[in-house]
Write a protein that holds these residues in place. Sequence first.
Motif, mmCIF file in Angstrom:
data_model
loop_
_atom_site.group_PDB
_atom_site.id
_atom_site.type_symbol
_atom_site.label_atom_id
_atom_site.label_comp_id
_atom_site.label_asym_id
_atom_site.label_seq_id
_atom_site.Cartn_x
_atom_site.Cartn_y
_atom_site.Cartn_z
ATOM 1 N N ALA A 29 44.119 42.519 37.946
ATOM 2 C CA ALA A 29 44.197 43.540 38.998
ATOM 3 C C ALA A 29 44.496 44.903 38.393
ATOM 4 O O ALA A 29 43.879 45.922 38.761
ATOM 5 N N PRO A 35 43.361 48.424 47.395
ATOM 6 C CA PRO A 35 43.934 47.085 47.210
ATOM 7 C C PRO A 35 42.997 45.966 47.670
ATOM 8 O O PRO A 35 42.925 44.911 47.020
ATOM 9 N N LYS A 36 42.266 46.198 48.756
ATOM 10 C CA LYS A 36 41.329 45.181 49.231
ATOM 11 C C LYS A 36 40.123 45.061 48.310
ATOM 12 O O LYS A 36 39.592 43.968 48.089
ATOM 13 N N GLU A 57 41.271 42.942 45.489
ATOM 14 C CA GLU A 57 41.349 41.536 45.895
ATOM 15 C C GLU A 57 39.969 40.909 45.969
ATOM 16 O O GLU A 57 39.749 39.772 45.508
ATOM 17 N N THR A 73 38.480 40.581 42.296
ATOM 18 C CA THR A 73 39.195 39.745 41.317
ATOM 19 C C THR A 73 39.749 38.455 41.898
ATOM 20 O O THR A 73 40.090 37.541 41.150
ATOM 21 N N GLY A 74 39.897 38.374 43.216
ATOM 22 C CA GLY A 74 40.557 37.231 43.830
ATOM 23 C C GLY A 74 42.064 37.350 43.804
ATOM 24 O O GLY A 74 42.771 36.425 44.210
ATOM 25 N N ARG A 75 42.573 38.499 43.352
ATOM 26 C CA ARG A 75 44.021 38.715 43.255
ATOM 27 C C ARG A 75 44.373 40.073 43.842
ATOM 28 O O ARG A 75 43.664 41.058 43.610
ATOM 29 N N GLU A 76 45.470 40.119 44.567
ATOM 30 C CA GLU A 76 45.943 41.397 45.091
ATOM 31 C C GLU A 76 46.724 42.134 44.019
ATOM 32 O O GLU A 76 47.473 41.520 43.258
ATOM 33 N N THR A 84 49.854 44.150 42.633
ATOM 34 C CA THR A 84 51.245 44.182 43.042
ATOM 35 C C THR A 84 51.610 45.581 43.520
ATOM 36 O O THR A 84 50.899 46.560 43.259
#
Length: 219
Positions: A88, A182-183, A186, A189-192, A194
């Motif tokens: 991320a 942030p979206k 996500e 990458t499949g990850r938010e 931090t």
Amino acid sequence: MEQEKLGETGWRGSREGWLDAAYESLVEAGVDAVRVLPLSRRLKLSRTSFYWFFADREELLAALVDLWRSKNTGNLVKQTESYAGSIAEAILNVFDCWLDPKLFDSRFEFAVRSWAQQSPDVAREIDAADTVRLEALQAMFIRFGFEPFAADVRARTIYLTQIGYISMKTEETLATRMARIPKYVEIFTGREPTAGEMKRFCARHGYLPSADAAQDAAQ
């Protein structure tokens, strides 16, 4: 008036000055506007002074391509290789390019891609740059444990999305874009990211999130 007098008495300017003027003409009006006489008028210099720095117009055009390659491709590759503690954060490093024209010049990108439609040589430069950029993005994902095919697809998703932004000349406020990032991370990458990663990213771009930003982005 002082600059005109210097031009009339043989002041030649500089290679960088001619190249900057060529860049401005390219992004404002396309490659057909990049010609010696209009540039000399723009700079208030004699036409012959151009030839102290470039053999001809073709050499100037080649210098523009070199500048584009160094700035946009070179900086994008560097960003994919920058330190990151997570995938991320690595994507946020790449996103720096989309928000900082000193790293990646979207106007320049659009102009060169438009130029490529009438120049096979420039079209080949575009193809080569696309390949280098995609390989760099794929390698970034692979470093974080993604298998090569998935890394390639994710790289293409990121890259083609941004080229679409550029080609469509999409305009967003900074608040809107920041709220969506942030979206995007996500989805890509499949990850938010931090809270700390986003805080550092926002700070790099001098942005203080507002409570209404996410709502504005959704509208």
